[in-house]
Design a protein around this motif. Sequence first.
Motif, PDB file in Angstrom:
ATOM      1  N   ARG A   3       0.856  -1.179   0.000  1.00  0.00           N
ATOM      2  CA  ARG A   3       0.000   0.000   0.000  1.00  0.00           C
ATOM      3  C   ARG A   3       0.887   1.221   0.000  1.00  0.00           C
ATOM      4  NH1 ARG A   3      -4.448  -1.343   4.677  1.00  0.00           N
ATOM      5  NH2 ARG A   3      -5.152  -3.298   3.826  1.00  0.00           N
ATOM      6  N   VAL A  37      -7.147   7.125   0.412  1.00  0.00           N
ATOM      7  CA  VAL A  37      -8.105   6.140  -0.080  1.00  0.00           C
ATOM      8  C   VAL A  37      -7.460   4.770  -0.252  1.00  0.00           C
ATOM      9  CG1 VAL A  37      -9.703   5.593  -1.964  1.00  0.00           C
ATOM     10  CG2 VAL A  37      -9.518   7.929  -1.142  1.00  0.00           C
ATOM     11  N   GLU A  40      -8.254   2.895   2.785  1.00  0.00           N
ATOM     12  CA  GLU A  40      -9.670   2.526   2.818  1.00  0.00           C
ATOM     13  C   GLU A  40      -9.945   1.313   1.925  1.00  0.00           C
ATOM     14  OE1 GLU A  40     -12.456   5.752   2.179  1.00  0.00           O
ATOM     15  OE2 GLU A  40     -10.986   7.164   2.979  1.00  0.00           O
ATOM     16  N   LEU A  41      -9.417   1.340   0.715  1.00  0.00           N
ATOM     17  CA  LEU A  41      -9.645   0.235  -0.214  1.00  0.00           C
ATOM     18  C   LEU A  41      -8.992  -1.048   0.278  1.00  0.00           C
ATOM     19  CD1 LEU A  41     -10.781  -0.876  -2.838  1.00  0.00           C
ATOM     20  CD2 LEU A  41      -8.726  -0.041  -3.994  1.00  0.00           C
ATOM     21  N   ALA A  44     -11.063  -2.396   3.082  1.00  0.00           N
ATOM     22  CA  ALA A  44     -12.341  -2.939   2.594  1.00  0.00           C
ATOM     23  C   ALA A  44     -12.144  -4.305   1.935  1.00  0.00           C
ATOM     24  CB  ALA A  44     -12.984  -1.961   1.608  1.00  0.00           C
ATOM     25  N   LEU A  45     -11.088  -4.443   1.152  1.00  0.00           N
ATOM     26  CA  LEU A  45     -10.823  -5.739   0.515  1.00  0.00           C
ATOM     27  C   LEU A  45     -10.551  -6.811   1.565  1.00  0.00           C
ATOM     28  CD1 LEU A  45      -8.546  -4.624  -2.458  1.00  0.00           C
ATOM     29  CD2 LEU A  45     -10.871  -5.538  -2.616  1.00  0.00           C
ATOM     30  N   ILE A  57      -1.510  -1.622  -4.317  1.00  0.00           N
ATOM     31  CA  ILE A  57      -2.347  -0.436  -4.511  1.00  0.00           C
ATOM     32  C   ILE A  57      -1.411   0.760  -4.428  1.00  0.00           C
ATOM     33  CG2 ILE A  57      -4.338   0.877  -3.746  1.00  0.00           C
ATOM     34  CD1 ILE A  57      -5.250  -1.587  -2.181  1.00  0.00           C
ATOM     35  N   LEU A  71      -4.516  -0.312  -8.994  1.00  0.00           N
ATOM     36  CA  LEU A  71      -4.727  -1.563  -8.272  1.00  0.00           C
ATOM     37  C   LEU A  71      -4.244  -2.718  -9.128  1.00  0.00           C
ATOM     38  CD1 LEU A  71      -5.996  -3.240  -5.956  1.00  0.00           C
ATOM     39  CD2 LEU A  71      -8.169  -3.081  -7.192  1.00  0.00           C
TER      40      LEU A  71
END
Length: 96
Positions: A3, A37, A40-41, A44-45, A57, A71
């Motif tokens: 990330r 973000v 966040e992504l 969430a994944l 990411i 991504l």
Amino acid sequence: MDRSGDAEFEGAQFDPGAMLWVRGVDYMTGWREATQVVEELGDALTAAGVDVAGAKIQAVSASDGSGVLRLELPTAAAREVAMLARAAASKWRKAG
């Protein structure tokens, strides 16, 4: 998962030499927003049960200054995301 917000991820730095600059375009704001973000992504994944091992990411800034996420998923993870998206879409259609 790599990330762009993580300290060990080498792509986390904004690289001003990696793009053409247009006078008056605020590239940093878009990149900063995209960096937020990313977390966040990724979260969430993970919360959705997607195996994010090998996923990447990266936050970048588009030519207009807006934030963009890149991504990269292994095939198995991409199939999981596609399955989850179809299931969610089906639920939304039934609810609407």
